[in-house]
Enzyme design. Structure first.
Site, PDB file in Angstrom:
ATOM      1  N   GLY A 263       0.831  -1.199   0.000  1.00 13.94           N
ATOM      2  CA  GLY A 263       0.000   0.000   0.000  1.00 13.94           C
ATOM      3  C   GLY A 263       0.862   1.245   0.000  1.00 13.94           C
ATOM      4  O   GLY A 263       2.006   1.237  -0.463  1.00 13.94           O
ATOM      5  N   SER A 264       0.310   2.320   0.563  1.00 15.15           N
ATOM      6  CA  SER A 264       1.003   3.607   0.508  1.00 15.15           C
ATOM      7  C   SER A 264       2.175   3.649   1.493  1.00 15.15           C
ATOM      8  O   SER A 264       2.229   2.861   2.452  1.00 15.15           O
ATOM      9  CB  SER A 264       0.024   4.726   0.861  1.00 15.15           C
TER      10      SER A 264
ATOM     11  N   GLY B  55       2.519   2.159   5.241  1.00 16.83           N
ATOM     12  CA  GLY B  55       3.663   1.294   5.560  1.00 16.83           C
ATOM     13  C   GLY B  55       4.392   1.744   6.804  1.00 16.83           C
ATOM     14  O   GLY B  55       4.818   0.933   7.640  1.00 16.83           O
TER      15      GLY B  55
ATOM     16  N   GLU C 151       5.731  -3.541   0.822  1.00 18.49           N
ATOM     17  CA  GLU C 151       5.813  -3.242  -0.612  1.00 18.49           C
ATOM     18  C   GLU C 151       4.992  -1.972  -0.808  1.00 18.49           C
ATOM     19  O   GLU C 151       3.773  -2.004  -0.869  1.00 18.49           O
ATOM     20  CB  GLU C 151       5.261  -4.422  -1.410  1.00 18.49           C
TER      21      GLU C 151
ATOM     22  N   CYS D  72       1.790   0.095  -8.525  1.00 18.08           N
ATOM     23  CA  CYS D  72       2.997   0.578  -7.840  1.00 18.08           C
ATOM     24  C   CYS D  72       4.118   0.721  -8.849  1.00 18.08           C
ATOM     25  O   CYS D  72       5.051   1.486  -8.645  1.00 18.08           O
ATOM     26  CB  CYS D  72       3.498  -0.398  -6.795  1.00 18.08           C
TER      27      CYS D  72
HETATM   28  C1  UN1 Z   1       1.460  -3.536  -7.591  1.00 17.12           C
HETATM   29  O1  UN1 Z   1       1.193  -2.564  -8.290  1.00 17.12           O
HETATM   30  O2  UN1 Z   1       1.322  -3.509  -6.346  1.00 17.12           O
HETATM   31  O3  UN1 Z   1       4.734  -5.682 -11.967  1.00 17.12           O
HETATM   32  C2  UN1 Z   1       1.881  -4.837  -8.133  1.00 17.12           C
HETATM   33  C3  UN1 Z   1       3.543  -5.400 -12.089  1.00 17.12           C
HETATM   34  C4  UN1 Z   1       2.523  -6.372 -11.570  1.00 17.12           C
HETATM   35  C5  UN1 Z   1       2.363  -6.232 -10.103  1.00 17.12           C
HETATM   36  C6  UN1 Z   1       2.169  -4.841  -9.603  1.00 17.12           C
HETATM   37  N1  UN1 Z   1       2.970  -7.707 -11.888  1.00 17.12           N
HETATM   38  O4  UN1 Z   1       3.162  -4.369 -12.625  1.00 17.12           O
END
Ligand code: UN1
Length: 511
Positions: free
Chosen positions: A242-243, A247, A264, A298
């Site tokens: 998450g953000s 975190g 993450e 992310c």
């Molecule tokens: C995420 O955005 O938390 O690599 C995961 C990627 C995807 C997973 C993203 N397989 O863009």
């Protein structure tokens, strides 16, 4: 259509109405609930019951009991359960993909892709179940040997975000389960139905095999429910996605009790486009990276660092490419991009656009809301491209929206400095045919991110590698490679098969 999907995924509607949950007891009690809306049309999909404190305690109690049984199951047999889960996911890929797309708002292609990512991690976990290896180590003492074994931790708590409502859980849960752990999942309150669907399919497999279903539970609710989990010493490992703000809070709670942690968190991912880049490749990679999942990955590409000599040409190409992007209902396969998740996300997007203007940015492709076409909710925004200084404050922030910054560079060192200048360190990429640049980029002096790609974009990582990033991204690793070790406790064992007891470091202790 929704009814059929619910049915296939075992999602029950109660009282002929809308309340859906994992509990049977709500008919008799006053129950709190959260509502799940489709951002595509702002229609309510369901009300989902919230986990109470009592139920949370019960979940942990049952999970601890289940752990005592599950850890005794030989790992390849655990793997076989995951194999069956992969099979049921294959069977329901279309329905689950549609639910992801409906509840989260990503394009159907990406919704199905996310389910494929689940299937892939199941396959990976099945293989891993026969490869949970340890080491033997030479001992300094005669007639001794040392070895290292890996044991399950116990309860793994998983906090997942709305943007990958099914895949990120499965990266954690499938690996944690083959390692012999049990899991408790707190999904985003924005995508509870996806979690219920995943859980239902898993429960179906567990029941068929006579396995205690408490090896995997879902708890629903807002951050209060999440806090119960992060502060509970019975939860041995918390894996949170998450953000950065979230975190930090999770890290404090889990740190206070010295629990284990995988974080993450946010990214601010850049792509360097060298004068020696294959331009078509660079264009494809940047457009998918920036608008895929409406910029809510992310790993989304947020910054393009383009060499001065090709800058104008590339920016023109980008402008043309953006003209061809269709935004609309994510379930319509002609559309490349769906809506943002909710009004807060739209507000953040709009305030970023203001900030870009305030900091002297110039729009190459205009952003804003759609006034010229009728869309089914107010959460659709225009994917945009802005030219701005790499040092602008807004460029250093992660705005979870389809905003792409184009930045100019002259020397390769300058490009790298810009790339590494943000506090986040998840993903990065370089597009170049120049082997020296490519090698430097992936060297210890190159990208400082957890993921460094050459001639592909910043998003779309495969499950086989360890996934995660450095700096404010939190340092955790999930998914492939040897990330499984984080879900286990390492035991160092020394065995004396002689009849003396020599001490290490040559110490003598005679009496
Ligand atoms: C995420 O955005 O938390 O690599 C995961 C990627 C995807 C997973 C993203 N397989 O863009």
């Amino acid at each position: 259509m929704t009814k059929n999907i619910f049915e296939a995924l075992g999602i029950r509607e109660k009282n002929g109405g809308t309340i859906i949950g994992l509990r049977e007891s709500f008919d008799n009690k006053k129950i709190k609930e959260i509502s799940s809306f489709s951002p595509a049309n702002n229609r309510k999909l369901a009300d989902v019951t919230i986990t109470s404190r009592e139920e949370f305690n019960q979940t942990i109690f049952e999970a601890r009991k289940a752990f005592k049984e599950w850890r005794k199951v030989p790992p390849p047999q655990r793997g076989d359960i995951i194999r069956q889960y992969g099979d049921i996911l294959r069977k329901h890929k279309s329905e689950l993909g549609q639910l992801v797309s409906r509840e989260m708002g990503k394009s159907l292609q990406e919704g199905k892709g996310e389910v494929q990512e689940m299937i892939d991690i199941c396959d990976y976990a099945v293989g891993l179940s026969r490869q949970l290896y340890g080491k033997t180590i030479a001992s300094e003492r005669p007639n001794h040997h040392m070895l290292e074994r890996w044991h399950p931790l116990g309860i793994v708590g998983i906090i997942s975000a709305f943007n990958f409502p099914v895949a990120v859980w499965s990266w954690n849960a499938m690996i944690a389960l083959v390692c012999g752990n049990v899991c408790v999942w707190k999904p985003s309150e924005k995508t509870p139905l996806c979690a219920i669907a995943c859980q239902n399919l898993l429960v179906r497999i567990l029941r068929e095999n006579g396995i205690n279903t408490a090896i995997s539970s879902v708890i629903n609710g807002d951050r209060t429910v999440g806090n119960w989990m992060t502060s509970d010493p019975a939860v041995n490992l918390v894996s949170a996605t998450g953000s950065i703000r979230m975190g930090r809070e999770v890290a404090v709670e889990v740190g206070k009790r010295l629990g284990k942690l995988i974080l993450e968190l946010g990214g601010n991912n850049a792509m360097i486009i060298s004068p020696q880049a294959n331009m078509d490749l660079a264009l494809n990679a940047s457009v998918f990276g920036a608008i895929g999942t409406a910029g809510q990955r992310c790993t989304s590409t947020r910054r393009l660092i383009i060499h001065d000599s090709i800058y104008d040409d590339f920016v023109d190409k980008l402008k043309n490419a953006y003209k061809q992007i269709n935004v609309g209902d994510p379930l319509d396969e002609d559309n490349h991009m769906g809506p943002l998740i909710d009004q807060d996300a739209v507000d953040n997007y709009l305030s970023a656009l203001n900030q870009i203007r305030k900091e002297g940015g110039k729009f190459i492709v205009e952003g804003g809301l759609y006034t010229e076409k009728k869309l089914e909710s107010n959460f659709y925004v225009k994917p945009c491209v802005a030219e701005i200084s790499p040092d602008a404050n807004i460029v250093r922030e992660e705005t979870f929206a389809p905003i792409l910054y184009v930045l100019r560079y002259n020397t390769f060192e300058e490009a790298l400095t810009i790339q590494n200048s943000t506090s986040q360190g998840l993903s990065s990429s370089i597009i170049t045919e120049n082997v020296r640049e490519a090698e430097y980029f992936i060297s210890s002096e190159g990208s400082d991110c957890g993921i460094a790609n050459v001639n592909i974009g910043t998003s779309g990582a495969e499950i086989g590698g360890a996934f995660g990033g450095e700096k404010d991204t939190g340092g955790g690793r999930e998914s492939g490679s040897d990330a499984w070790k984080v879900y286990m406790r390492r035991q160092t064992i020394t065995i004396n098969f002689g009849s003396d007891i020599p001490l290490a470091q040559g110490i003598s202790f005679d009496f």
